[in-house]
Design a protein around this motif. Structure first.
Motif: not given
Length: 182
Positions: A118-119, A122-123, A157, A160-162
């Motif tokens: 997810a990270r 997202g990046r 995820h 919720h993160r981006q």
């Protein structure tokens, strides 16, 4: 209050909404053995929007580390347990995508990322200014359910993160079993 279908006036102090043309790529998360349905939906979306398709595989056995000179490098989580076939996994995924997408008229590329899916997605979505992120659901089964309970869903995820929309392509949807005697 504004009437339905009518833009607020500049005198109201609010800037009227003006839609913009989608121009960022469609970003698709890929996992080994994933059914081509996810790639097909992502390609259809990219084709319909007239944008590029970026396919990304995230190697969860590595993490990103910043070097003293500022470079960012992928390092194995467990140097003694290095999966020597990570390049083979990426090559296999790229070959499957090539077979499915070449000749479709969709401009596409493939990248391998490191770390938490997810990270990492997202990046990449942020740096590429992706319009949407496309992922598939997990295969059904007890193991998949347990894994999702323990580590969570990449799609959840991501949401919720981006701030980009996330399109989740269902795989092997649950079909109710016919009742006995019917």
């Amino acid at each position: 209050m504004t009437e339905p279908g009518k833009q607020p006036s500049p005198a109201s102090g609010r800037t009227p909404y003006v839609p913009r043309k989608i121009s960022g790529p469609v970003l698709m998360g890929v996992v080994p053995g994933q059914p081509l349905a996810v790639a097909h939906r992502a390609a259809e979306l990219a084709y319909s929007l007239g944008v590029k398709l970026v396919c990304a595989y995230v190697d969860v056995t590595t993490y990103l580390a910043e070097e003293p000179d500022g470079r960012v490098e992928a390092r194995p989580i467990d140097p003694d347990g290095i999966d020597d076939d990570i390049e083979g996994i990426s090559a296999t995924i790229a070959a499957e995508l090539r077979a499915a997408l070449d000749g479709t008229g969709v401009d596409w590329s493939f990248v391998t990322l490191a770390g938490d899916p997810a990270r990492a997605l997202g990046r990449l979505a942020e740096s590429a200014d992706a319009s949407v992120i496309v992922v598939g659901t997990r295969e059904r089964g007890l193991g998949a359910r347990l894994e999702e309970l323990l580590v969570g869903s990449v799609a959840v995820h991501l949401t919720h993160r981006q701030h980009r929309p996330v399109l989740v392509v269902p795989l092997a949807p649950h079909r109710p079993q016919p009742k006995a005697g019917h």
